[in-house]
Design an enzyme around this catalytic site. Structure first.
Site, mmCIF file in Angstrom:
data_model
loop_
_atom_site.group_PDB
_atom_site.id
_atom_site.type_symbol
_atom_site.label_atom_id
_atom_site.label_comp_id
_atom_site.label_asym_id
_atom_site.label_seq_id
_atom_site.Cartn_x
_atom_site.Cartn_y
_atom_site.Cartn_z
ATOM 1 N N ARG A 130 0.824 -1.217 0.000
ATOM 2 C CA ARG A 130 0.000 0.000 0.000
ATOM 3 C C ARG A 130 0.853 1.261 0.000
ATOM 4 O O ARG A 130 0.359 2.339 -0.268
ATOM 5 C CB ARG A 130 -0.935 0.018 1.219
ATOM 6 N N ARG A 165 -22.780 -0.463 -3.855
ATOM 7 C CA ARG A 165 -22.578 -1.543 -2.887
ATOM 8 C C ARG A 165 -23.138 -1.172 -1.522
ATOM 9 O O ARG A 165 -23.635 -2.029 -0.786
ATOM 10 C CB ARG A 165 -21.079 -1.852 -2.772
ATOM 11 N N ARG A 182 -11.131 7.697 1.249
ATOM 12 C CA ARG A 182 -10.437 6.427 1.029
ATOM 13 C C ARG A 182 -9.741 6.410 -0.329
ATOM 14 O O ARG A 182 -8.593 5.976 -0.463
ATOM 15 C CB ARG A 182 -11.420 5.255 1.110
#
Length: 226
Positions: A130, A165, A182
């Protein structure tokens, strides 16, 4: 001179091979990991923003190629459930709201790769690294990455997918404000990761039908497993 035995593997300890903490290099040793030969066992980093569909593609890769799919999130959750001493440490870290140290994450990845090294045809490392430093540490401590597949989609597409979602997931972090935060965090760090590996990076347009995307994935992986 009395032989000393390594407790984890019951093999003689020898005064060689400094990479091994127990100095024995036995293939049974739980502390030593011989370097992965990436010419025979490909290591693929699978990257993509939340909602990019990389999970679906990983499932298809596993089904076709017999790769082992490793997610750091799954490994951490499994370790916490194990009740080990490390699990107690992880639980305390998470309860304080702190990030798990990368050293622990790397240890979990290394152990998972070692445990499956004989039977697996390759490894998919999902959502890792990440950050730039994580990629460097992975290659120094585990093995060089064979190829990086980045499932690329616009922030607008990812936001709409995640909002869709949210209608059924019930996840508290699937609201528009949190989603945008995010995505910004992901993109800022991901750009630095990708910039390190221009020769190994393969970008795939993830805004197309699943089968069309997988056809391109196959064109990348087929040469690796030939």
């Amino acid at each position: 001179m009395e032989k000393k035995l390594c407790e984890p593997c019951k093999e003689p300890i020898v005064d060689k091979l400094p990479p091994c903490p127990l100095m024995c290099k036995s293939p049974k040793c739980k502390a030593y990991m011989a370097p992965i030969d990436t010419s025979k066992k490909s290591i693929v980093w699978v990257l993509g923003g939340p909602g990019s569909g990389k999970g679906t593609q990983c499932d298809k890769i596993v089904a076709k190629y017999g790769f082992t799919h490793l997610s750091t999130g799954d490994l951490l959750r499994a370790e916490v459930k194990s009740g080990s001493e490390r699990a107690k440490c992880l639980t305390a870290i998470m309860e304080r709201g702190e990030l798990v140290p990368n050293e622990i994450v790397l240890d979990l990845l290394k152990e998972a790769i070692l445990a499956r090294a004989e039977e697996s045809k390759g490894f998919l490392i999902d959502g890792y690294p990440r950050e730039k430093s994580q990629g460097i540490a992975f290659e120094e401590n585990i093995a060089p990455v064979s190829v990086i597949i980045y499932f690329e989609a616009s922030s607008e597409t990812l936001t709409q997918r995640l909002l869709g979602r949210a209608a059924s997931s019930g996840r508290a972090d699937d609201n528009e404000e949190t989603i945008k935060l995010r995505l910004k965090t992901f993109l800022d760090n991901n750009d630095l990761v990708l910039a390190q590996y221009p020769d190994k990076l393969r970008r795939i347009n993830a805004e197309r039908p699943v089968d069309e995307i997988f056809a391109e994935v196959q064109s990348i992986l087929d040469p690796l497993v030939a």
